[in-house]
Design a protein around this motif. Structure first.
Motif, short mmCIF file in Angstrom:
data_model
loop_
_atom_site.label_atom_id
_atom_site.label_comp_id
_atom_site.label_asym_id
_atom_site.label_seq_id
_atom_site.Cartn_x
_atom_site.Cartn_y
_atom_site.Cartn_z
N ARG A 1 22.23 75.74 41.64
CA ARG A 1 21.15 76.72 41.49
C ARG A 1 19.99 75.48 40.41
O ARG A 1 19.03 76.57 40.32
N ASN A 2 21.49 76.12 39.24
CA ASN A 2 20.30 75.79 38.32
C ASN A 2 20.05 73.92 38.11
O ASN A 2 19.86 73.80 36.63
N PRO B 1 23.42 71.59 34.53
CA PRO B 1 23.17 73.26 34.56
C PRO B 1 23.08 74.16 33.95
O PRO B 1 24.85 73.43 33.40
N LYS B 2 22.86 75.07 33.75
CA LYS B 2 23.55 76.24 32.89
C LYS B 2 24.07 77.27 33.24
O LYS B 2 23.94 77.62 34.15
N ASP B 3 25.59 77.57 32.81
CA ASP B 3 26.16 79.15 32.99
C ASP B 3 26.39 78.74 34.04
O ASP B 3 26.55 79.72 34.54
N VAL B 4 27.57 77.22 34.06
CA VAL B 4 28.54 77.15 35.60
C VAL B 4 29.97 77.67 34.91
O VAL B 4 30.74 77.19 33.19
N LYS B 5 30.37 78.46 36.25
CA LYS B 5 31.77 78.24 35.27
C LYS B 5 32.38 77.79 36.25
O LYS B 5 32.61 77.02 37.49
N GLU C 1 31.61 77.55 44.78
CA GLU C 1 32.34 78.84 45.71
C GLU C 1 32.99 78.94 46.28
O GLU C 1 33.24 79.50 47.52
N SER D 1 31.14 77.43 39.94
CA SER D 1 29.71 78.66 40.34
C SER D 1 29.13 78.10 40.83
O SER D 1 29.08 76.70 40.57
N ASP D 2 28.24 78.41 42.06
CA ASP D 2 26.79 78.34 42.73
C ASP D 2 25.80 78.17 41.50
O ASP D 2 24.92 77.41 41.51
N GLU D 3 25.83 78.25 40.18
CA GLU D 3 25.34 77.98 39.63
C GLU D 3 24.91 76.80 39.02
O GLU D 3 23.90 76.31 38.54
#
Length: 186
Positions: A126-127, A100-104, A161, A121-123
């Motif tokens: 979601r991603n 998944p992209k943009d995960v923090k 989260e 993070s929820d990415e």
């Protein structure tokens, strides 16, 4: 008798001074050669010592192993953070992956039960785009990457989260740590 007292006083002062000097050298923790190598041409001062990480990436229908060299980290949590950061970047060489992209990373904690809690993070949810095998390999790759690089941990638990989630992509139950979920071979 007067000479005897003077001799005792001198010996006592010498003993005290030698104790202070010896204590200074003992507690100063002087590391031999550390300061001597600074500024010498060809010395490794100023160069960071590198450390190898073994990462397991989901690629097609299997895990692909990759080694990466990063600056040396100390402490289990900083090593775990480096592993997760490198893992989330995906495999090098442009290999397509289910990452998944943009995960923090929101936090990494180690419990008294030797479980490493990874708060993302929820990415991450979601991603994620993939089927049951992709979800399995994504979680197994994360688990294997952490277990092989971070010492003294028994299991890994993923939080999103700061909360437990039931599933990542609808196929695997994430309310429990990953070891029992990803230990199956298909």
């Amino acid at each position: 008798m007067n000479i005897n007292k003077t001799t005792r006083l001198i010996l006592l002062v010498l003993l005290f001074v030698s104790g202070v000097v010896g204590g200074y050298f003992y507690f100063a923790k002087i590391i031999p050669g550390e300061k001597a190598s600074e500024g010498l041409p060809g010395s490794s001062a100023g160069h960071e010592e590198l450390f190898s990480l073994r990462l397991y990436y989901p690629v097609e229908n299997h895990l692909q192993t990759e080694e990466r060299r990063i600056p040396r980290k100390t402490g289990q949590i900083t090593i775990a953070e480096a592993v997760v950061l490198e893992y989330l970047q995906g495999p090098s060489a442009g290999t397509p992956s289910y990452m998944p992209k943009d995960v923090k990373i929101l936090g990494i904690y180690k419990g008294a039960d030797r479980i490493l809690y990874i708060n993302l993070s929820d990415e991450f949810r979601r991603n994620f785009q993939g089927d049951a095998i992709a979800e399995f390999l994504l979680l197994k790759g994360l688990y294997e990457s952490l277990i092989s690089n971070v010492e003294n941990i028994q299991d890994v638990k993923v939080l999103l989260e700061g909360k437990e989630v039931e599933t990542l992509g609808g196929h695997l139950y994430l309310l429990y740590p990953l070891k029992d979920i990803v230990s199956y071979e298909y």
